[in-house]
Design a protein around this motif. Structure first.
Motif, PDB file in Angstrom:
ATOM      1  N   GLU A  78       0.803  -1.228   0.000  1.00  0.00           N
ATOM      2  CA  GLU A  78       0.000   0.000   0.000  1.00  0.00           C
ATOM      3  C   GLU A  78       0.834   1.274   0.000  1.00  0.00           C
ATOM      4  O   GLU A  78       0.423   2.278  -0.580  1.00  0.00           O
ATOM      5  N   SER A  79       2.016   1.230   0.631  1.00  0.00           N
ATOM      6  CA  SER A  79       2.823   2.448   0.715  1.00  0.00           C
ATOM      7  C   SER A  79       3.802   2.615  -0.442  1.00  0.00           C
ATOM      8  O   SER A  79       4.203   3.734  -0.757  1.00  0.00           O
ATOM      9  N   THR A  80       4.183   1.511  -1.064  1.00  0.00           N
ATOM     10  CA  THR A  80       5.253   1.586  -2.068  1.00  0.00           C
ATOM     11  C   THR A  80       4.880   0.966  -3.408  1.00  0.00           C
ATOM     12  O   THR A  80       4.952   1.635  -4.445  1.00  0.00           O
ATOM     13  N   VAL A  97       2.741   1.786 -12.964  1.00  0.00           N
ATOM     14  CA  VAL A  97       2.004   0.572 -12.620  1.00  0.00           C
ATOM     15  C   VAL A  97       0.543   0.694 -13.042  1.00  0.00           C
ATOM     16  O   VAL A  97      -0.154   1.619 -12.645  1.00  0.00           O
ATOM     17  N   ALA A  98       0.113  -0.242 -13.865  1.00  0.00           N
ATOM     18  CA  ALA A  98      -1.293  -0.326 -14.249  1.00  0.00           C
ATOM     19  C   ALA A  98      -2.005  -1.370 -13.408  1.00  0.00           C
ATOM     20  O   ALA A  98      -3.205  -1.274 -13.168  1.00  0.00           O
ATOM     21  N   GLY A  99      -1.265  -2.395 -12.948  1.00  0.00           N
ATOM     22  CA  GLY A  99      -1.870  -3.429 -12.131  1.00  0.00           C
ATOM     23  C   GLY A  99      -0.833  -4.315 -11.483  1.00  0.00           C
ATOM     24  O   GLY A  99       0.253  -4.513 -12.017  1.00  0.00           O
ATOM     25  N   LEU A 100      -1.181  -4.819 -10.294  1.00  0.00           N
ATOM     26  CA  LEU A 100      -0.337  -5.745  -9.555  1.00  0.00           C
ATOM     27  C   LEU A 100      -1.173  -6.947  -9.163  1.00  0.00           C
ATOM     28  O   LEU A 100      -2.342  -6.807  -8.816  1.00  0.00           O
ATOM     29  N   ASN A 101      -0.568  -8.115  -9.227  1.00  0.00           N
ATOM     30  CA  ASN A 101      -1.223  -9.341  -8.801  1.00  0.00           C
ATOM     31  C   ASN A 101      -0.222 -10.088  -7.927  1.00  0.00           C
ATOM     32  O   ASN A 101       0.884 -10.382  -8.369  1.00  0.00           O
ATOM     33  N   SER A 102      -0.602 -10.378  -6.685  1.00  0.00           N
ATOM     34  CA  SER A 102       0.308 -11.005  -5.725  1.00  0.00           C
ATOM     35  C   SER A 102      -0.070 -12.451  -5.476  1.00  0.00           C
ATOM     36  O   SER A 102      -1.250 -12.780  -5.350  1.00  0.00           O
ATOM     37  N   THR A 103       0.952 -13.285  -5.367  1.00  0.00           N
ATOM     38  CA  THR A 103       0.780 -14.692  -5.021  1.00  0.00           C
ATOM     39  C   THR A 103       1.731 -15.017  -3.884  1.00  0.00           C
ATOM     40  O   THR A 103       2.938 -14.787  -3.997  1.00  0.00           O
ATOM     41  N   ILE A 104       1.202 -15.537  -2.792  1.00  0.00           N
ATOM     42  CA  ILE A 104       2.024 -15.876  -1.642  1.00  0.00           C
ATOM     43  C   ILE A 104       2.719 -17.216  -1.902  1.00  0.00           C
ATOM     44  O   ILE A 104       2.084 -18.176  -2.332  1.00  0.00           O
ATOM     45  N   VAL A 105       4.011 -17.246  -1.623  1.00  0.00           N
ATOM     46  CA  VAL A 105       4.789 -18.476  -1.797  1.00  0.00           C
ATOM     47  C   VAL A 105       4.523 -19.389  -0.605  1.00  0.00           C
ATOM     48  O   VAL A 105       4.711 -19.002   0.544  1.00  0.00           O
TER      49      VAL A 105
END
Length: 149
Positions: free
Chosen positions: A119-121, A128-136
């Motif tokens: 959220e901060s960085t 950036v147009a989009g981010l998708n996160s996947t937890i390892v």
């Protein structure tokens, strides 16, 4: 690179703290010839550095996330590259063909720390147009040496 250079690289990748004397013995060269070969491999950029491999959990960084980033336009690449290089929690980033544009490895203490970083960085990175996160869940094959033999 010949077979001896490949053997030197393989040994240094797996045993970075090996002494020059032992390395020379293992590749069957004199210490001076082995040292010249190592220096040449360094000068040519084959060997780019030496480092210790740390346990991220022992450092309080056992939470790892793969972030897929899509940029809004190709002109954003240079600014994005410069910005991610300045984020210490980003331990690896690769620019990809197609979409997404980047695969980024991020480490943090836990989910809350990652959320704060996100959220901060991360959402404020240039272009950036989009981010998708996947937890390892688990590193099934940890980072290992390149197969040079």
């Amino acid at each position: 690179m010949d077979a001896i250079d490949r053997e030197i690289v393989a040994l240094l990748q797996s045993e970075g703290r090996i002494t020059l004397t032992e390395l020379a013995d293992r590749v069957q060269l004199s210490v001076s010839r082995c040292q010249r070969r190592v220096r040449t491999l360094e000068d040519d950029g084959v060997l780019r550095g030496y480092r210790a491999v740390a346990d991220p959990s022992a450092l309080g960084l056992g939470f790892e996330v793969l972030v897929f980033a899509t940029l809004d336009r190709p002109a954003s690449v240079d600014a994005f590259d410069a910005a991610i290089a300045g984020v210490p929690q980003i331990i690896e980033a690769q620019r990809l063909f197609g979409e997404p544009d980047y695969l980024i490895r991020v480490v943090s203490a836990d989910l809350a720390a990652y959320q704060k970083l996100y959220e901060s960085t991360l959402v404020h990175l240039p272009g950036v147009a989009g981010l998708n996160s996947t937890i390892v869940m688990k590193n099934s094959v940890p980072l290992r040496p390149y197969p040079v033999r």
